[in-house]
Design an enzyme around this catalytic site. Structure first.
Site, PDB file in Angstrom:
ATOM      1  N   SER A 176      -1.705  11.988  -4.185  1.00 42.99           N
ATOM      2  CA  SER A 176      -1.962  10.554  -4.104  1.00 42.99           C
ATOM      3  C   SER A 176      -2.303   9.940  -5.460  1.00 42.99           C
ATOM      4  O   SER A 176      -1.555  10.060  -6.415  1.00 42.99           O
ATOM      5  CB  SER A 176      -3.059  10.308  -3.071  1.00 42.99           C
ATOM      6  OG  SER A 176      -3.248   8.939  -2.884  1.00 42.99           O
ATOM      7  N   HIS A 177      -3.469   9.339  -5.547  1.00 40.94           N
ATOM      8  CA  HIS A 177      -3.899   8.610  -6.740  1.00 40.94           C
ATOM      9  C   HIS A 177      -4.556   9.524  -7.770  1.00 40.94           C
ATOM     10  O   HIS A 177      -4.951   9.054  -8.835  1.00 40.94           O
ATOM     11  CB  HIS A 177      -4.898   7.539  -6.307  1.00 40.94           C
ATOM     12  CG  HIS A 177      -6.009   8.151  -5.504  1.00 40.94           C
ATOM     13  ND1 HIS A 177      -5.800   8.634  -4.238  1.00 40.94           N
ATOM     14  CD2 HIS A 177      -7.288   8.406  -5.801  1.00 40.94           C
ATOM     15  CE1 HIS A 177      -6.921   9.155  -3.784  1.00 40.94           C
ATOM     16  NE2 HIS A 177      -7.846   9.035  -4.712  1.00 40.94           N
ATOM     17  N   LYS A 227       0.953  18.148   2.309  1.00 36.86           N
ATOM     18  CA  LYS A 227       0.535  17.872   3.680  1.00 36.86           C
ATOM     19  C   LYS A 227       1.737  17.920   4.608  1.00 36.86           C
ATOM     20  O   LYS A 227       2.879  17.744   4.168  1.00 36.86           O
ATOM     21  CB  LYS A 227      -0.172  16.520   3.787  1.00 36.86           C
ATOM     22  CG  LYS A 227       0.697  15.338   3.489  1.00 36.86           C
ATOM     23  CD  LYS A 227      -0.072  14.055   3.755  1.00 36.86           C
ATOM     24  CE  LYS A 227       0.782  12.868   3.355  1.00 36.86           C
ATOM     25  NZ  LYS A 227       0.270  11.624   3.905  1.00 36.86           N
ATOM     26  N   ASP A 286       0.180   3.304  -5.767  1.00 39.23           N
ATOM     27  CA  ASP A 286      -0.426   4.533  -6.310  1.00 39.23           C
ATOM     28  C   ASP A 286       0.596   5.646  -6.497  1.00 39.23           C
ATOM     29  O   ASP A 286       1.798   5.435  -6.381  1.00 39.23           O
ATOM     30  CB  ASP A 286      -1.558   4.993  -5.389  1.00 39.23           C
ATOM     31  CG  ASP A 286      -1.038   5.532  -4.075  1.00 39.23           C
ATOM     32  OD1 ASP A 286       0.040   5.079  -3.638  1.00 39.23           O
ATOM     33  OD2 ASP A 286      -1.685   6.422  -3.491  1.00 39.23           O
ATOM     34  N   ASP A 338       1.764   8.166  -4.744  1.00 33.77           N
ATOM     35  CA  ASP A 338       2.786   8.442  -3.731  1.00 33.77           C
ATOM     36  C   ASP A 338       3.203   7.204  -2.947  1.00 33.77           C
ATOM     37  O   ASP A 338       3.899   7.314  -1.935  1.00 33.77           O
ATOM     38  CB  ASP A 338       2.310   9.537  -2.783  1.00 33.77           C
ATOM     39  CG  ASP A 338       1.034   9.173  -2.046  1.00 33.77           C
ATOM     40  OD1 ASP A 338       0.215   8.412  -2.597  1.00 33.77           O
ATOM     41  OD2 ASP A 338       0.847   9.644  -0.909  1.00 33.77           O
ATOM     42  N   ASP A 341       1.600   4.895  -1.136  1.00 31.19           N
ATOM     43  CA  ASP A 341       1.060   4.404   0.142  1.00 31.19           C
ATOM     44  C   ASP A 341      -0.100   3.415  -0.026  1.00 31.19           C
ATOM     45  O   ASP A 341      -0.446   2.704   0.898  1.00 31.19           O
ATOM     46  CB  ASP A 341       0.683   5.561   1.086  1.00 31.19           C
ATOM     47  CG  ASP A 341      -0.288   6.550   0.480  1.00 31.19           C
ATOM     48  OD1 ASP A 341      -0.720   6.341  -0.677  1.00 31.19           O
ATOM     49  OD2 ASP A 341      -0.610   7.555   1.167  1.00 31.19           O
ATOM     50  N   ARG A 342      -0.705   3.397  -1.218  1.00 26.54           N
ATOM     51  CA  ARG A 342      -1.802   2.437  -1.432  1.00 26.54           C
ATOM     52  C   ARG A 342      -1.283   1.174  -2.111  1.00 26.54           C
ATOM     53  O   ARG A 342      -0.223   1.195  -2.732  1.00 26.54           O
ATOM     54  CB  ARG A 342      -2.867   3.042  -2.332  1.00 26.54           C
ATOM     55  CG  ARG A 342      -3.526   4.258  -1.755  1.00 26.54           C
ATOM     56  CD  ARG A 342      -4.627   4.739  -2.656  1.00 26.54           C
ATOM     57  NE  ARG A 342      -5.333   5.840  -2.013  1.00 26.54           N
ATOM     58  CZ  ARG A 342      -6.596   6.155  -2.229  1.00 26.54           C
ATOM     59  NH1 ARG A 342      -7.298   5.453  -3.097  1.00 26.54           N
ATOM     60  NH2 ARG A 342      -7.174   7.154  -1.601  1.00 26.54           N
ATOM     61  N   GLU A 396      -7.477   0.290   5.609  1.00 28.54           N
ATOM     62  CA  GLU A 396      -8.670   0.983   5.135  1.00 28.54           C
ATOM     63  C   GLU A 396      -9.170   0.368   3.849  1.00 28.54           C
ATOM     64  O   GLU A 396      -8.381  -0.166   3.054  1.00 28.54           O
ATOM     65  CB  GLU A 396      -8.349   2.442   4.859  1.00 28.54           C
ATOM     66  CG  GLU A 396      -7.990   3.237   6.082  1.00 28.54           C
ATOM     67  CD  GLU A 396      -7.787   4.679   5.702  1.00 28.54           C
ATOM     68  OE1 GLU A 396      -8.715   5.455   5.914  1.00 28.54           O
ATOM     69  OE2 GLU A 396      -6.734   5.023   5.163  1.00 28.54           O
ATOM     70  N   GLU A 397     -10.468   0.563   3.616  1.00 25.37           N
ATOM     71  CA  GLU A 397     -11.071   0.075   2.379  1.00 25.37           C
ATOM     72  C   GLU A 397     -10.462   0.744   1.150  1.00 25.37           C
ATOM     73  O   GLU A 397     -10.511   0.203   0.069  1.00 25.37           O
ATOM     74  CB  GLU A 397     -12.586   0.284   2.410  1.00 25.37           C
ATOM     75  CG  GLU A 397     -13.072   1.678   2.781  1.00 25.37           C
ATOM     76  CD  GLU A 397     -12.807   2.746   1.753  1.00 25.37           C
ATOM     77  OE1 GLU A 397     -12.899   2.408   0.562  1.00 25.37           O
ATOM     78  OE2 GLU A 397     -12.520   3.886   2.144  1.00 25.37           O
ATOM     79  N   SER A 398      -9.896   1.949   1.333  1.00 24.77           N
ATOM     80  CA  SER A 398      -9.363   2.714   0.211  1.00 24.77           C
ATOM     81  C   SER A 398      -7.964   2.249  -0.179  1.00 24.77           C
ATOM     82  O   SER A 398      -7.119   3.060  -0.551  1.00 24.77           O
ATOM     83  CB  SER A 398      -9.365   4.197   0.554  1.00 24.77           C
ATOM     84  OG  SER A 398      -8.611   4.425   1.730  1.00 24.77           O
ATOM     85  N   LYS A 449       0.258   4.690   5.649  1.00 22.94           N
ATOM     86  CA  LYS A 449       0.034   3.409   4.994  1.00 22.94           C
ATOM     87  C   LYS A 449       1.157   3.194   4.002  1.00 22.94           C
ATOM     88  O   LYS A 449       1.819   4.143   3.592  1.00 22.94           O
ATOM     89  CB  LYS A 449      -1.339   3.371   4.346  1.00 22.94           C
ATOM     90  CG  LYS A 449      -1.648   4.468   3.358  1.00 22.94           C
ATOM     91  CD  LYS A 449      -3.119   4.361   2.983  1.00 22.94           C
ATOM     92  CE  LYS A 449      -3.480   5.299   1.857  1.00 22.94           C
ATOM     93  NZ  LYS A 449      -3.926   6.614   2.334  1.00 22.94           N
ATOM     94  N   ARG A 478     -19.538   8.707  -1.576  1.00 23.57           N
ATOM     95  CA  ARG A 478     -19.127   7.309  -1.459  1.00 23.57           C
ATOM     96  C   ARG A 478     -20.219   6.541  -0.710  1.00 23.57           C
ATOM     97  O   ARG A 478     -20.656   6.977   0.366  1.00 23.57           O
ATOM     98  CB  ARG A 478     -17.813   7.188  -0.686  1.00 23.57           C
ATOM     99  CG  ARG A 478     -16.655   7.959  -1.292  1.00 23.57           C
ATOM    100  CD  ARG A 478     -15.344   7.269  -0.936  1.00 23.57           C
ATOM    101  NE  ARG A 478     -14.185   8.091  -1.154  1.00 23.57           N
ATOM    102  CZ  ARG A 478     -13.621   8.336  -2.343  1.00 23.57           C
ATOM    103  NH1 ARG A 478     -14.158   7.846  -3.435  1.00 23.57           N
ATOM    104  NH2 ARG A 478     -12.530   9.072  -2.436  1.00 23.57           N
TER     105      ARG A 478
HETATM  106  C1  G16 Z   1      -6.363   9.441   1.921  1.00 23.28           C
HETATM  107  C2  G16 Z   1      -6.362   9.137   3.389  1.00 23.28           C
HETATM  108  C3  G16 Z   1      -7.053   7.827   3.644  1.00 23.28           C
HETATM  109  C4  G16 Z   1      -8.439   7.823   3.050  1.00 23.28           C
HETATM  110  C5  G16 Z   1      -8.373   8.165   1.578  1.00 23.28           C
HETATM  111  C6  G16 Z   1      -9.738   8.343   0.947  1.00 23.28           C
HETATM  112  O1  G16 Z   1      -5.570   8.514   1.240  1.00 23.28           O
HETATM  113  O2  G16 Z   1      -5.064   9.085   3.932  1.00 23.28           O
HETATM  114  O3  G16 Z   1      -7.101   7.635   5.023  1.00 23.28           O
HETATM  115  O4  G16 Z   1      -9.045   6.578   3.226  1.00 23.28           O
HETATM  116  O5  G16 Z   1      -7.684   9.391   1.411  1.00 23.28           O
HETATM  117  O6  G16 Z   1     -10.383   9.414   1.554  1.00 23.28           O
HETATM  118  P1  G16 Z   1     -11.759   9.977   1.026  1.00 23.28           P
HETATM  119  O7  G16 Z   1     -12.728   8.828   1.115  1.00 23.28           O
HETATM  120  O8  G16 Z   1     -12.081  11.115   1.947  1.00 23.28           O
HETATM  121  O9  G16 Z   1     -11.572  10.400  -0.410  1.00 23.28           O
HETATM  122  P2  G16 Z   1      -4.626   8.940   0.036  1.00 23.28           P
HETATM  123  O10 G16 Z   1      -4.012   7.669  -0.451  1.00 23.28           O
HETATM  124  O11 G16 Z   1      -5.528   9.601  -0.973  1.00 23.28           O
HETATM  125  O12 G16 Z   1      -3.649   9.895   0.634  1.00 23.28           O
END
Ligand code: G16
Length: 547
Positions: A115-116, A128, A281, A283, A285-286, A367-369, A380, A500
């Site tokens: 991801s990021h 995954k 980001d 991949d 999705d964000r 999501e907040e993220s 997402k 967090r």
């Molecule tokens: C993943 C999950 C999200 C989650 C995020 C942050 O996103 O798919 O649902 O909100 O991680 O998770 P955490 O707070 O546990 O670090 P991504 O974009 O990283 O695949």
């Protein structure tokens, strides 16, 4: 042509437990002999019925993506898959992989991404498994994969030369077909079916509207170019940092005000002539949405998308419901209430939205993220969110900041911030959470920092569709006026633990909406430290990242 399957002796590695979104580790960990192979074998051993079926395979192009893809192709042949659809050059964004799985009714998919998180030889890697609905496997599946990694004694592969992934076309590994596909086409076609592309194209051609999309040297570059510049006619150069690089040019491909500071600064500078900014980001999705001198918070973005659904062709018929993760602000709850539709509150992790989307209970999730999405895929989707915003801007003919401020006027403002304490020693982070959990019974009804705590608990969730239960999903401290502080440990980091702290306060009075976020939240920030003893236990005086 059948090939001889080779069984290579192996032994378990500790710590192959998938987190919030698959297994994420340093490249150095993943590139040890047998590490990736063990995990992939554990996935294949957990599946049943894959013989002759189609697997989708691709990743965000980060360092080690190319090596891992060839390993997984050979192992897929040994596992009896009939066909693998793999993105050209091993590339598929996470939402595109979800779209391809769904369109071609594949058995499932493997997505390679952290991801990021940063990339390169010193950076992170991840893997995954997504199910046939296109969404991340649920906890029951990932728990079973983890159990399998602990007892593994061999992995299965075949001997075969590397597949040429640079050209679209067909080849074979033994009896298994390998189809190298255009990573963009299916996804772009799906997005075009959801939005009013004519109106968006008209907006993008207006001389008084200029946008910048920052792909952060990650996977969305080719997708954004194809959709924004080629299909929608945005001027060349609208997409910046559009060439995916294995190390993301040394940055974190994380679309937030810290890592996409250039974009935020450009939108704050009238001389740039920009009226709208967006980023995605690693991949894809964000997303981040930026208006003139204004960053839209992800929680507000979800609420705005829901409130404006009638302007977007795919959602104009109405929303069945909305869903948000627990730490995400309650802004969307207010919209759901006004619309008379249900709002579901799930644990953090996109995998929890899958059953709600499959059952038709939710149409939009967020999501907040920095993640928002809909029932069009089961992940997402960064570019989807950008097009949704463009569709709203095209119809409402105003800017993103005005849209959010008007939203606050109507619904009130859920002032929101997340404070991250990164790379804390794991035992200190665990101690902080354990002690906080132990104090929960005394917290409810108590006073702290002059604030009255109405309730405090550890969030647990029962999936309304399949009845599965998830415990210990984050500590919530709730005040009388609806304000909240939430504490949880991240499940996506690769170094120590990340604490967090999510802070939220509802402000109805419009004259208070422009108070700076950290100022408006100051009493809650003090409360957070007092109830969780953050400074005392972690030794940290302030958060590393405030978003
Ligand atoms: C993943 C999950 C999200 C989650 C995020 C942050 O996103 O798919 O649902 O909100 O991680 O998770 P955490 O707070 O546990 O670090 P991504 O974009 O990283 O695949």
């Amino acid at each position: 042509m059948t090939m001889q399957v080779i069984s290579v002796p192996s032994a378990p590695f500790a710590g192959q437990k998938p987190g919030t979104s698959g297994l994420r580790k340093k490249v150095k960990v993943f590139s040890q002999a047998r590490y990736l192979e063990n995990f992939v074998q554990a996935i294949f051993d957990t599946l049943s019925g894959q013989q002759g079926q189609t697997l989708v395979l691709g990743g965000d192009g980060r360092y080690y993506n190319d090596v891992a893809i060839q390993t997984i192709l050979r192992m897929a042949a040994a596992a009896g898959f009939g066909r693998v659809l793999v993105g050209r050059d091993g590339i598929l964004s996470t939402p595109a992989a979800s779209a391809v799985i769904r369109k071609w009714q594949a058995f499932g998919g493997i997505i390679l991404s952290a991801s990021h998180n940063e990339g390169g030889p010193e950076g992170d890697f991840g893997i995954k498994y997504n199910l046939g609905n296109g969404g991340p496997a649920n906890e029951a599946f990932t728990d079973a994969v983890y159990r399998r990694t602990q007892e593994i004694s061999a992995y299965r592969t075949v001997e075969s030369p590397a597949v040429d992934l640079s050209r679209i076309g067909e080849s074979r590994i033994g009896a298994m077909r390998v189809s190298v596909i255009d990573p963009v086409a299916d996804y772009a076609e799906l997005l075009e079916s959801l939005f009013d592309f004519d109106r968006i194209a008209a907006l993008l051609s207006r001389p008084d509207f200029r946008m910048r999309f920052d792909a952060m040297h990650a996977v969305t570059g080719p997708y954004a170019r194809a959709i924004l510049e080629e299909r929608l006619g945005a001027p060349a150069g609208t997409v910046v940092n559009g060439i995916p690089l294995p190390d993301f040019a040394g940055g974190h491909p994380d679309p937030n005000p810290v890592w996409a500071a250039d974009l935020v600064a450009a939108l704050a500078d009238p001389a740039s002539g920009l009226s709208f900014g967006a980023a995605s980001d690693g991949d894809g999705d964000r997303n981040m949405i930026v208006g003139p001198n204004f960053v839209v918070s992800p929680s507000d973005s979800l609420a705005v998308l829901a409130a404006n659904h009638a302007l977007v062709p795919a959602y104009a018929g109405g929303l069945a419901g909305v869903a948000r993760s627990m730490p995400t602000s309650c802004a969307v709850d207010r919209v759901a209430q006004a619309l008379g539709i249900p709002c579901y509150e799930t644990p953090t992790g996109w995998k929890y939205f899958g059953s709600l989307l499959d059952a038709g209970k939710a149409t939009l999730c967020g999501e907040e993220s920095a993640g928002t999405g809909s029932n069009h895929v089961r992940e997402k989707d960064g570019l989807w969110a950008v097009l949704y915003w463009l569709n709203i801007l095209a119809v409402r003919a105003t800017s993103a900041d005005v849209i959010v401020r008007e939203h606050w006027q109507r619904f009130g403002r859920n002032v929101y911030s997340r404070h991250d304490y990164e790379a804390i020693e794991t035992d200190r982070a665990d101690r902080l959470m354990d002690e906080l959990r132990a104090r929960l019974p005394q917290l409810a009804g108590s006073e702290s920092c002059g604030l009255h705590i109405a309730a405090a608990d550890d969030f647990s969730y029962t999936d309304p569709v399949d009845g599965s239960r998830s415990e210990r999903q984050g500590v919530r401290v709730m005040l009388d006026d609806g304000s909240r502080v939430v504490f949880r440990l991240s499940g996506t980091g690769t170094e120590g633990a990340t604490l967090r702290v999510y802070l939220e306060r509802f402000v109805a009075d419009p004259s208070q909406h422009e108070v700076p976020t950290q100022e408006a939240l100051a009493p809650l920030i003090r409360l957070a430290d007092a109830v969780a003893r953050i400074q005392a236990v972690t030794g940290r005086e302030k958060a590393d990242v405030i978003s």
